[in-house]
Design a protein around this motif. Sequence first.
Motif, PDB file in Angstrom:
ATOM      1  N   VAL A  13       0.810  -1.206   0.000  1.00 29.49           N
ATOM      2  CA  VAL A  13       0.000   0.000   0.000  1.00 29.49           C
ATOM      3  C   VAL A  13       0.856   1.274   0.000  1.00 29.49           C
ATOM      4  O   VAL A  13       0.805   2.065  -0.929  1.00 29.49           O
ATOM      5  CB  VAL A  13      -0.978  -0.003   1.204  1.00 29.49           C
ATOM      6  CG1 VAL A  13      -1.857   1.241   1.174  1.00 29.49           C
ATOM      7  CG2 VAL A  13      -1.844  -1.257   1.165  1.00 29.49           C
ATOM      8  N   ARG A  18      -0.518   3.114  -3.177  1.00 25.69           N
ATOM      9  CA  ARG A  18      -1.954   2.873  -3.108  1.00 25.69           C
ATOM     10  C   ARG A  18      -2.600   3.497  -1.873  1.00 25.69           C
ATOM     11  O   ARG A  18      -3.818   3.437  -1.699  1.00 25.69           O
ATOM     12  CB  ARG A  18      -2.222   1.356  -3.106  1.00 25.69           C
ATOM     13  CG  ARG A  18      -2.434   0.798  -4.497  1.00 25.69           C
ATOM     14  CD  ARG A  18      -1.984  -0.642  -4.602  1.00 25.69           C
ATOM     15  NE  ARG A  18      -2.691  -1.555  -3.718  1.00 25.69           N
ATOM     16  CZ  ARG A  18      -2.321  -2.817  -3.512  1.00 25.69           C
ATOM     17  NH1 ARG A  18      -1.250  -3.295  -4.130  1.00 25.69           N
ATOM     18  NH2 ARG A  18      -2.996  -3.591  -2.700  1.00 25.69           N
ATOM     19  N   CYS A  19      -1.776   4.062  -0.996  1.00 27.00           N
ATOM     20  CA  CYS A  19      -2.316   4.593   0.265  1.00 27.00           C
ATOM     21  C   CYS A  19      -3.138   5.855   0.003  1.00 27.00           C
ATOM     22  O   CYS A  19      -2.694   6.769  -0.683  1.00 27.00           O
ATOM     23  CB  CYS A  19      -1.170   4.918   1.216  1.00 27.00           C
ATOM     24  SG  CYS A  19      -1.728   5.679   2.749  1.00 27.00           S
ATOM     25  N   THR A  20      -4.349   5.874   0.547  1.00 27.45           N
ATOM     26  CA  THR A  20      -5.228   7.028   0.366  1.00 27.45           C
ATOM     27  C   THR A  20      -5.077   8.031   1.513  1.00 27.45           C
ATOM     28  O   THR A  20      -5.692   9.082   1.489  1.00 27.45           O
ATOM     29  CB  THR A  20      -6.702   6.590   0.322  1.00 27.45           C
ATOM     30  OG1 THR A  20      -7.055   6.050   1.606  1.00 27.45           O
ATOM     31  CG2 THR A  20      -6.930   5.539  -0.750  1.00 27.45           C
ATOM     32  N   ARG A  58      -7.212  -0.671   1.233  1.00 20.60           N
ATOM     33  CA  ARG A  58      -6.523  -0.969  -0.025  1.00 20.60           C
ATOM     34  C   ARG A  58      -5.687  -2.240   0.071  1.00 20.60           C
ATOM     35  O   ARG A  58      -4.813  -2.464  -0.742  1.00 20.60           O
ATOM     36  CB  ARG A  58      -5.614   0.214  -0.412  1.00 20.60           C
ATOM     37  CG  ARG A  58      -6.359   1.462  -0.852  1.00 20.60           C
ATOM     38  CD  ARG A  58      -7.059   1.251  -2.185  1.00 20.60           C
ATOM     39  NE  ARG A  58      -7.815   2.419  -2.573  1.00 20.60           N
ATOM     40  CZ  ARG A  58      -9.100   2.618  -2.255  1.00 20.60           C
ATOM     41  NH1 ARG A  58      -9.765   1.728  -1.540  1.00 20.60           N
ATOM     42  NH2 ARG A  58      -9.728   3.707  -2.653  1.00 20.60           N
ATOM     43  N   CYS A 178     -12.996   5.672   0.755  1.00 23.09           N
ATOM     44  CA  CYS A 178     -11.925   4.842   1.314  1.00 23.09           C
ATOM     45  C   CYS A 178     -12.030   4.801   2.838  1.00 23.09           C
ATOM     46  O   CYS A 178     -11.837   3.758   3.460  1.00 23.09           O
ATOM     47  CB  CYS A 178     -10.553   5.342   0.859  1.00 23.09           C
ATOM     48  SG  CYS A 178     -10.245   7.098   1.124  1.00 23.09           S
ATOM     49  N   ALA A 267      -3.355   7.556  -5.564  1.00 23.70           N
ATOM     50  CA  ALA A 267      -4.111   6.438  -4.972  1.00 23.70           C
ATOM     51  C   ALA A 267      -5.568   6.452  -5.413  1.00 23.70           C
ATOM     52  O   ALA A 267      -6.235   5.415  -5.442  1.00 23.70           O
ATOM     53  CB  ALA A 267      -4.020   6.505  -3.453  1.00 23.70           C
ATOM     54  N   TRP A 270      -7.091   4.064  -8.178  1.00 24.72           N
ATOM     55  CA  TRP A 270      -7.427   2.662  -7.915  1.00 24.72           C
ATOM     56  C   TRP A 270      -8.775   2.522  -7.204  1.00 24.72           C
ATOM     57  O   TRP A 270      -9.141   1.442  -6.779  1.00 24.72           O
ATOM     58  CB  TRP A 270      -6.349   2.029  -7.035  1.00 24.72           C
ATOM     59  CG  TRP A 270      -5.124   1.567  -7.775  1.00 24.72           C
ATOM     60  CD1 TRP A 270      -5.045   0.512  -8.622  1.00 24.72           C
ATOM     61  CD2 TRP A 270      -3.805   2.114  -7.691  1.00 24.72           C
ATOM     62  NE1 TRP A 270      -3.748   0.367  -9.090  1.00 24.72           N
ATOM     63  CE2 TRP A 270      -2.969   1.344  -8.533  1.00 24.72           C
ATOM     64  CE3 TRP A 270      -3.236   3.195  -7.011  1.00 24.72           C
ATOM     65  CZ2 TRP A 270      -1.606   1.596  -8.699  1.00 24.72           C
ATOM     66  CZ3 TRP A 270      -1.888   3.444  -7.172  1.00 24.72           C
ATOM     67  CH2 TRP A 270      -1.078   2.663  -8.008  1.00 24.72           C
ATOM     68  N   CYS A 359      -5.575  -6.389  -3.857  1.00 24.66           N
ATOM     69  CA  CYS A 359      -6.102  -5.151  -3.301  1.00 24.66           C
ATOM     70  C   CYS A 359      -7.566  -5.423  -2.901  1.00 24.66           C
ATOM     71  O   CYS A 359      -7.958  -5.179  -1.766  1.00 24.66           O
ATOM     72  CB  CYS A 359      -5.999  -4.059  -4.356  1.00 24.66           C
ATOM     73  SG  CYS A 359      -6.502  -2.430  -3.802  1.00 24.66           S
TER      74      CYS A 359
END
Lengths: 372, 650
Positions: A13, A18-20, A58, A178, A267, A270, A359
Amino acid sequence: MNIFGPKELMEDVILAGRCTGCGACVDICPYFGSHMGKTAMLFPCTIARGRCFASCPRAEVDLDLLSEKTFGAPYAEVPVGSHRKIFVSRSGARIGNANYQAGGTVSALLSFVLEKGIIDAAVLVDRQEGLPRPRRITEPQEVLSCASSSFAAVPVISELNRAVRDGYRRIGTVATPCQAVAAALIRINPLNEDEFINPLSFIIGLFCTWALDLRSMTALFSGRGLDLRSVIRCDVPPPPAEKFEIVTGGGKHDIPLQEVRDLTSPACAWCPDMTSEFADVSVGMLEGSAGKNILIIRTPFGEEIAEKAREERYIVLDEIPPEQLRNLERAAAAKKRRALLKLKKEGLLNTAGKGKRACFRLRPEILEKLIG
Amino acid sequence: MSLLLKNKEGDKRLLMGNEAIARGAIEAGLAVATGYPGTPSSEIIENLSRISRQAGIYVEWSVNEKVAAEAAAAASFAGLRSLCVMKQNGVNVASDFLLHLAESGTRGGMVLVPCDDPGALSSVNEGDARFFARMLEVPLLEPGDFQEAKDMTRWAFALSEEIRNFVVLRSVTRLSHASGMVSLGKIPRGRTQAQFRHAGALLDPESGPMISCLPGAPQFTHRRQQDKIRTAREIFETSPFNYYEGPRRPEVLIVASSICSLYSREAIAMLGKAGKKCGLLKMGTTWPLPEKFLQKHLSSAEKIVFVEEVLPFLEENVLMLAGRWTRGKGPKSYYGKNSGTLPSYGEMNPDLIAEALGKVLAVRRRPVRPESFAAKAGAFADNAAPRRELTFCPGCPHRASFWSIHSALKLDGREGFVCGDIGCYTLAAFPTGFNSLRTVHSMGSGAGLAGGFGRLRAFGLRQPILAVCGDSTFFHAAVPALINAVHHQADLTMVILDNRGTAMTGFQPHPGLPVNAMQESAPPVEIENICRGIGVETEIRDPFDLKGTRDALLSFLEKKEGARVLILRQACSLSPEKKKKNSFKVRVDENACRGERCGCNRLCTRIFRCPGLYWDNRKQVARIDDVVCAGCGVCASICPAGAILKEDAV
């Protein structure tokens, strides 16, 4: 669900982009922190299965299992997610006018659940010296001071974690998609901990298409000579405006929307969820009618709250015009398709094999329908 | 009364090498002693400072070694005898002035004592200061034992006055810090009147001005300086500090200096019968070399082995002379560092020398490397003491400071880094300081390097830049670097770890404190006033306030341009005012401790790792070691479960 630890969370992540920045892994332990909308690991942790990974929206999110536990049915193939009803809504007579985004439905619902003691605290976004920050409130009158969209990645769930640590057990939150997934994951006790008590009473989801990280936002503002501390609110008027509105103490400023989109957190690309599908209720703007919201009612509890809030004139509900519903479904389906295709292409859906992690996981036949 | 002032001639006393040097200076009628603290040299000035009042001498911990050398030279110019003491890298700092001083010459006897640290036991280098003597063209003395440490120091002042230049007396860790029996000499009475005579002719060494070199005219002062070194060479030909012991015609002649002469003696004994074929030429005056004396002794053997620490200084200088002797004497075999017989890094020891002699004599011996001696010592220590990596002391403010620095840099997330400096906090390059330091060089270099990095934004460098330095280091060499950074608009955050003293070397005072080396009150120069005076935004925090420190750092890092200073002020836990005075009584609530479970995973004993904390394997909880705990209470603020409790200590 497949649950791993901080090492895998870092790899899959944070380092993978991918980290939000939702804050789910922050402040449950000393190892993760958040600064300027970005999550960082401060010290190495060696735990094999951790709450950080378990609550991350994620990392190995089994959409069917989460749906099953939240709605009693596997992940739905409808573009706006599992729901019971959809209304046009706005704040009712019991609520005064404030700095609302659109119809004030979120503030009205929050005021209602706080006043009735349905929740003992709410975690949401506030501005501190112009910078969006998570905030915890416990009094209904505090709601209105936080009533505006931030368009920023704010670690709201970290404030939820702090509220839990401070002993709150009936917490409400206003969450982006998210963050709503993280909150929904926290609710279902993913690690099967014995001492677990569901701390979340009410999740209000927000519609969301993208968010900015705070450093980009700061640079955007200061590049235009705007003092961040004077920002009162930001807004994206409905198409075809194609602009980002900033209201400061000194007046209104427009920035071409494309310029802002270019600074979107990577992020967000995705993210298949536009309408916060795992909330109790979700709220968004009604295109073309300033002063009104769309309200999606998802859980039975969400329905009960909405009904009572209507009875007590906190909110006003109307039928949604079919064309508006179609527009909403079209936009949600487009975001979902775009993200799922990207995820599939990168091998992040239903990933199989030893040591391979996904994910998201969802039934292949549903996936095909959503991207078909 | 201090041993250093006992005035009974011929008394035998056990003295540490550094005490012997101090005593030698007192016996020579020392008036002024200056220095900058640094292991292994610090005890010389410390011992002198304790007796300053009774002995009627002036003792100063100077702001840095260059200033120390200048202060000592001024005393010499005024006709007084002066001593200037530093560790090896201090000579680098002082060298600019020393080069000029060597050319102007001195008046009252002046002795420069650099203490080298072979093996870098307490240093981040193992520089060999002897090379300076050759470069500066001044005499070099290397005492071989404790008696010589005293006697050669006393003699060095006379030599300095005879040749009118300063003399370098070099010590090493094992001479400075070991002890031996020393027969005391006489302490002179009376006091020299200080007077700087400067009205005489330009080149008059007695009464003229002291100016190093007349521009474009080296034939005056430089030539005069070289005459002095020739005089010294003549004196050294008959010096009692150079002597030979062993058979009349040895198969192997060992040429050794300093403490290596003791090791060589031991190695010869270790070789037993084969050792009887070895002779030892012990050299006390190693620059300029007494050529005739060496030629006489080297002609007695065919195989010559050089034993010295660290670099082949003696070896190469003898070889240079030997080049002139080949005619008529025939070539010889030389063994040392250049031949690979002995290593040119690390400390010497009898094992290494015995092995080398064994090779030269073709006697079979088990091979030894420098590391094997340490391994042997380590194996012995393992039985007696628990294994422990390099760590900050319990209650050390640096652990708290680097906890916050590390956290802030990780949170900031732009691959920021810390340029380190010289002090206890150099340990922050290791896990005890969360591997925070990414550069470590000489004193003040952290600020200098950070300033350099801080000007690279034009080339795309976007990483936040931090420099750290201690309070004493700040005064020593960081101020010019900070001024440079301000003037050139470098982007950096400088963190001054102010632990109220030169803690690593034993709490010597520095200009920031209200006291001087002689324990007299002195006006303190405030670090924050200096920083603000040069236009730097400056904040002061207590590093034990972890959140305040981290937030201050984060806000500094977020500001993109210019230099900023954060002073983290908290006295060292070993400082005299703090030692044994715990602020808090700390304990662990066993029921609250999360231990290895998710949410903690032993943060205190696995990451924070203060020696005052330990992991109770049986009960699976953290505990406080009451004997070790310094009661700072910082661990209570890192515990995520609130399981570490602190109460005000009574």
